[in-house]
Enzyme design. Structure first.
Site, PDB file in Angstrom:
ATOM      1  N   GLY A   1       0.797  -1.106   0.100  1.00 17.08           N
ATOM      2  CA  GLY A   1      -0.068  -0.033  -0.110  1.00 17.08           C
ATOM      3  C   GLY A   1       0.919   1.277  -0.069  1.00 17.08           C
ATOM      4  O   GLY A   1       1.172   2.008  -1.034  1.00 17.08           O
ATOM      5  N   ARG A   2       1.518   1.381   1.243  1.00 18.68           N
ATOM      6  CA  ARG A   2       2.118   2.730   1.441  1.00 18.68           C
ATOM      7  C   ARG A   2       3.218   2.921   0.291  1.00 18.68           C
ATOM      8  O   ARG A   2       3.720   4.024  -0.131  1.00 18.68           O
ATOM      9  CB  ARG A   2       2.846   2.670   2.918  1.00 18.68           C
ATOM     10  CG  ARG A   2       3.423   3.786   3.366  1.00 18.68           C
ATOM     11  CD  ARG A   2       4.196   3.512   4.718  1.00 18.68           C
ATOM     12  NE  ARG A   2       3.463   2.687   5.675  1.00 18.68           N
ATOM     13  CZ  ARG A   2       2.764   3.209   6.627  1.00 18.68           C
ATOM     14  NH1 ARG A   2       2.787   4.693   6.774  1.00 18.68           N
ATOM     15  NH2 ARG A   2       2.267   2.216   7.549  1.00 18.68           N
TER      16      ARG A   2
ATOM     17  N   ARG B   1      -2.214  11.056  10.901  1.00 16.82           N
ATOM     18  CA  ARG B   1      -1.078  10.247  11.299  1.00 16.82           C
ATOM     19  C   ARG B   1      -0.263  10.874  12.412  1.00 16.82           C
ATOM     20  O   ARG B   1      -0.010  10.091  13.089  1.00 16.82           O
ATOM     21  CB  ARG B   1      -0.366   9.821  10.111  1.00 16.82           C
ATOM     22  CG  ARG B   1      -1.075   8.897   8.991  1.00 16.82           C
ATOM     23  CD  ARG B   1      -0.267   8.502   7.808  1.00 16.82           C
ATOM     24  NE  ARG B   1       0.536   7.357   8.303  1.00 16.82           N
ATOM     25  CZ  ARG B   1       1.908   7.529   8.815  1.00 16.82           C
ATOM     26  NH1 ARG B   1       2.578   8.505   8.627  1.00 16.82           N
ATOM     27  NH2 ARG B   1       2.608   6.279   9.102  1.00 16.82           N
TER      28      ARG B   1
ATOM     29  N   CYS C   1     -10.118  21.779  17.654  1.00 15.34           N
ATOM     30  CA  CYS C   1     -10.031  22.251  19.116  1.00 15.34           C
ATOM     31  C   CYS C   1      -9.598  20.805  19.921  1.00 15.34           C
ATOM     32  O   CYS C   1     -10.408  20.495  20.729  1.00 15.34           O
ATOM     33  CB  CYS C   1     -11.532  22.621  19.443  1.00 15.34           C
ATOM     34  SG  CYS C   1     -12.182  23.847  18.594  1.00 15.34           S
ATOM     35  N   GLU C   2      -8.345  20.625  19.683  1.00 14.20           N
ATOM     36  CA  GLU C   2      -7.820  19.586  20.554  1.00 14.20           C
ATOM     37  C   GLU C   2      -5.981  19.588  20.465  1.00 14.20           C
ATOM     38  O   GLU C   2      -5.618  20.186  19.234  1.00 14.20           O
ATOM     39  CB  GLU C   2      -8.009  18.187  19.793  1.00 14.20           C
ATOM     40  CG  GLU C   2      -9.211  17.593  20.027  1.00 14.20           C
ATOM     41  CD  GLU C   2      -9.202  16.120  19.949  1.00 14.20           C
ATOM     42  OE1 GLU C   2      -8.157  15.296  20.185  1.00 14.20           O
ATOM     43  OE2 GLU C   2     -10.345  15.783  19.392  1.00 14.20           O
TER      44      GLU C   2
ATOM     45  N   TYR D   1      -2.516   6.667   3.609  1.00  8.84           N
ATOM     46  CA  TYR D   1      -3.330   6.800   4.792  1.00  8.84           C
ATOM     47  C   TYR D   1      -3.528   8.106   5.128  1.00  8.84           C
ATOM     48  O   TYR D   1      -3.511   8.626   6.536  1.00  8.84           O
ATOM     49  CB  TYR D   1      -2.582   5.900   5.846  1.00  8.84           C
ATOM     50  CG  TYR D   1      -2.273   4.745   5.516  1.00  8.84           C
ATOM     51  CD1 TYR D   1      -3.259   3.657   5.386  1.00  8.84           C
ATOM     52  CD2 TYR D   1      -0.896   3.974   5.307  1.00  8.84           C
ATOM     53  CE1 TYR D   1      -3.080   2.278   5.084  1.00  8.84           C
ATOM     54  CE2 TYR D   1      -0.950   2.724   4.734  1.00  8.84           C
ATOM     55  CZ  TYR D   1      -1.822   1.818   4.921  1.00  8.84           C
ATOM     56  OH  TYR D   1      -1.668   0.381   4.394  1.00  8.84           O
TER      57      TYR D   1
HETATM   58  N1  LLP Z   1      -2.313  -6.226   3.479  1.00  3.48           N
HETATM   59  C1  LLP Z   1      -2.656  -6.387   4.645  1.00  3.48           C
HETATM   60  C2  LLP Z   1      -3.763  -7.357   4.939  1.00  3.48           C
HETATM   61  C3  LLP Z   1      -2.866  -5.206   5.532  1.00  3.48           C
HETATM   62  O1  LLP Z   1      -3.524  -5.197   6.847  1.00  3.48           O
HETATM   63  C4  LLP Z   1      -2.027  -3.953   4.959  1.00  3.48           C
HETATM   64  C5  LLP Z   1      -2.120  -2.717   5.951  1.00  3.48           C
HETATM   65  C6  LLP Z   1      -1.471  -4.071   3.941  1.00  3.48           C
HETATM   66  C7  LLP Z   1      -1.489  -5.127   3.070  1.00  3.48           C
HETATM   67  C8  LLP Z   1      -0.830  -2.732   3.466  1.00  3.48           C
HETATM   68  O2  LLP Z   1       0.142  -2.464   4.117  1.00  3.48           O
HETATM   69  P1  LLP Z   1       1.254  -1.273   3.744  1.00  3.48           P
HETATM   70  O3  LLP Z   1       2.099  -1.905   2.474  1.00  3.48           O
HETATM   71  O4  LLP Z   1       0.490  -0.109   3.337  1.00  3.48           O
HETATM   72  O5  LLP Z   1       2.424  -1.355   4.828  1.00  3.48           O
HETATM   73  N2  LLP Z   1      -2.968   3.487   9.071  1.00  3.48           N
HETATM   74  C9  LLP Z   1      -1.509   2.942   9.372  1.00  3.48           C
HETATM   75  C10 LLP Z   1      -1.243   1.846   8.422  1.00  3.48           C
HETATM   76  C11 LLP Z   1      -2.111   0.573   8.718  1.00  3.48           C
HETATM   77  C12 LLP Z   1      -2.049  -0.541   7.819  1.00  3.48           C
HETATM   78  C13 LLP Z   1      -2.737  -1.691   8.011  1.00  3.48           C
HETATM   79  N3  LLP Z   1      -2.518  -2.616   7.044  1.00  3.48           N
HETATM   80  C14 LLP Z   1      -0.591   4.506   9.150  1.00  3.48           C
HETATM   81  O6  LLP Z   1      -1.031   5.479   8.545  1.00  3.48           O
HETATM   82  O7  LLP Z   1       0.666   4.108   9.193  1.00  3.48           O
END
Ligand code: LLP
Length: 423
Positions: free
Chosen positions: A277-278, A314, A346-347, A375
């Site tokens: 994802g990221r 974040r 307001c936090e 994200y």
């Molecule tokens: N696959 C599964 C089953 C996942 O739970 C996740 C992320 C991914 C793939 C993708 O992960 P990545 O490649 O993006 O690291 N909101 C948080 C991140 C939460 C990730 C949750 N799962 C943040 O802003 O850091």
């Protein structure tokens, strides 16, 4: 490497001046770069191919579910990893073929499973025995066997922020390592289930390869056991999690990550699925905001901007670091002062950075928050009744608003006053 650079003293996204977008759409807004998305995807895909892996890259839509983002990646050949009906519909609407969609998540409802089966997606990553039973019942009722992987929890420490680590046995995810063999045997006997593989995902924003290696070795051992038990494992879904640089961290290169996969799992004859994802979208997006006031306190200077924790949560949620830089390039050797960059909510938690060294800035100037493509918009809310901010996609010298700022009437549209309030 990304395509947000200063050109003659002004920040550009590819060939478009950020100030020109701000003029047109107002602030705050998210801005994504097609060239950066494309580069990240191709570097990652090519690294897997160079390691000789038969790999499918399924973009984890949760990082950025904007249709234009998903479509850009889909046109390059990416599939999608989805975790809800909404994401599944979003991926399909963006043109991802069902045969390239993987459905993950610990709490899929009956309705969501029915939809996934009806759409004929590539596979469902099942996370518990009750889910397995329910899915078998749904698929068998349609006379089919649904391809599944069991998500196993390899009980390794990913070494990431506690809120985003997922591969320890105390986390809610997956099927405990020690029980996996038994649950596979059960799955293999169910009428509506076609067991095709093993899935695991150990956490997010990993900056070391060791946890991946540890998890993959466990997966390898499991595959050997399952094959000995007569389970026909032919796909491995290795999750996402590879980190990106937000600050000083130096995450592993895709090539090194691919090499770990090759070395641990490359000879098993399995198709590899990865769910980044990221890595694909993080550095392909920025959040642009305008300074409302600069307030001099007795001990601090507060730079108060028009973006807030509801737009980019974040920092408030994980104390995450995002680079902050002026849209007008500071002169070389310009003075710097330490400021707190805060939003209007307001936090006290609505703080993007404390004691950050920035050139002196004035009200009305534009600031950008880096690495906001993952994200960022995805986790935004309307807290303080602030409209969700628009999202803009740049491609070369063109840009398009790919999600509009709603009007206040649109924000209120789903609300109504009960009849007992006389008008
Ligand atoms: N696959 C599964 C089953 C996942 O739970 C996740 C992320 C991914 C793939 C993708 O992960 P990545 O490649 O993006 O690291 N909101 C948080 C991140 C939460 C990730 C949750 N799962 C943040 O802003 O850091």
């Amino acid at each position: 490497m990304n395509h947000f650079q200063y050109v003659n003293g002004a920040l550009f996204a590819e060939d478009v001046a950020i100030a020109a977008i701000a003029e047109r759409v107002g602030t705050p807004f998210y801005c994504y770069s097609t060239a950066t998305l494309t580069r990240h995807y191709t570097v990652f895909r090519d690294a897997l191919a160079a390691a000789g892996l038969d790999a499918t890259v399924c973009f984890a839509c949760k990082a950025n579910p904007n249709m234009a983002v998903i479509r850009t990646l889909a046109e390059l050949g990416a599939g999608a990893d989805v975790v809800s009906e909404g994401e599944m519909r979003q991926a399909l609407a963006a043109g991802v073929p069902p045969g390239r969609i993987v459905f993950s998540g610990v709490g899929k409802t009956r309705h969501e499973l029915e939809l996934a089966v009806a759409k004929g997606i590539l596979q469902i990553n099942v996370e518990s025995e009750p889910e397995l039973e329910l899915l078998s019942e749904i698929a068998a009722a349609r006379g089919i066997r649904m391809p599944i992987s069991l998500r196993v929890n390899p009980d390794v420490d990913a070494g990431t922020h506690a809120k985003i680590t997922t591969g320890k046995k105390e986390n809610k995810f997956g099927i405990e390592w020690t029980r996996a063999r038994e649950v596979y045997a059960r799955a293999n006997a169910l009428p509506g289930i076609d067991v095709v593989g093993v899935a695991c995902h150990i956490g997010s924003q990993l900056t070391e390869l060791e946890p991946f290696r540890d998890a993959f070795i466990r997966v390898r051992d499991l595959v050997a056991m399952l094959r000995a038990d007569g389970v026909n494992i032919r796909r491995l879904d290795l999750g996402g999690g590879l980190g990106v640089p937000y600050d000083q961290e130096i995450p592993p290169e895709p090539k090194a990550y691919a090499e770990v996969i090759r070395a641990t799992l490359g000879d098993l004859g399995c198709r590899i699925i990865v769910e980044p994802g990221r890595l694909l979208v993080g550095n392909a997006g920025i959040l642009v905001s305008r300074i409302i006031y600069v307030k001099e306190g007795s001990t601090r200077t507060f730079v108060i901007v028009d973006a807030a924790m509801n737009d980019l949560m974040r920092p408030a949620l994980y104390e995450a670091h995002h680079a902050i830089f002026p849209v007008t390039e500071p002169a070389a050797g310009a003075a710097r002062i330490e400021v707190d960059v805060v939003g209007p909510v307001c936090e006290t938690g609505d703080t993007f950075a404390k004691q950050r060294s920035l050139p002196p800035m004035r009200a009305g100037e534009l600031l950008a928050f880096g690495t906001a493509g993952a994200y960022g918009a995805a986790m935004s809310s309307t807290y303080n009744t602030r409209p969700l901010v628009p999202e803009v996609m740049v491609k070369g010298a063109e840009f398009a608003v790919v999600r509009d700022r709603p009007s206040y009437e649109e924000m209120r549209a789903l609300e109504s006053l009960p009849a007992w309030f006389k008008s």
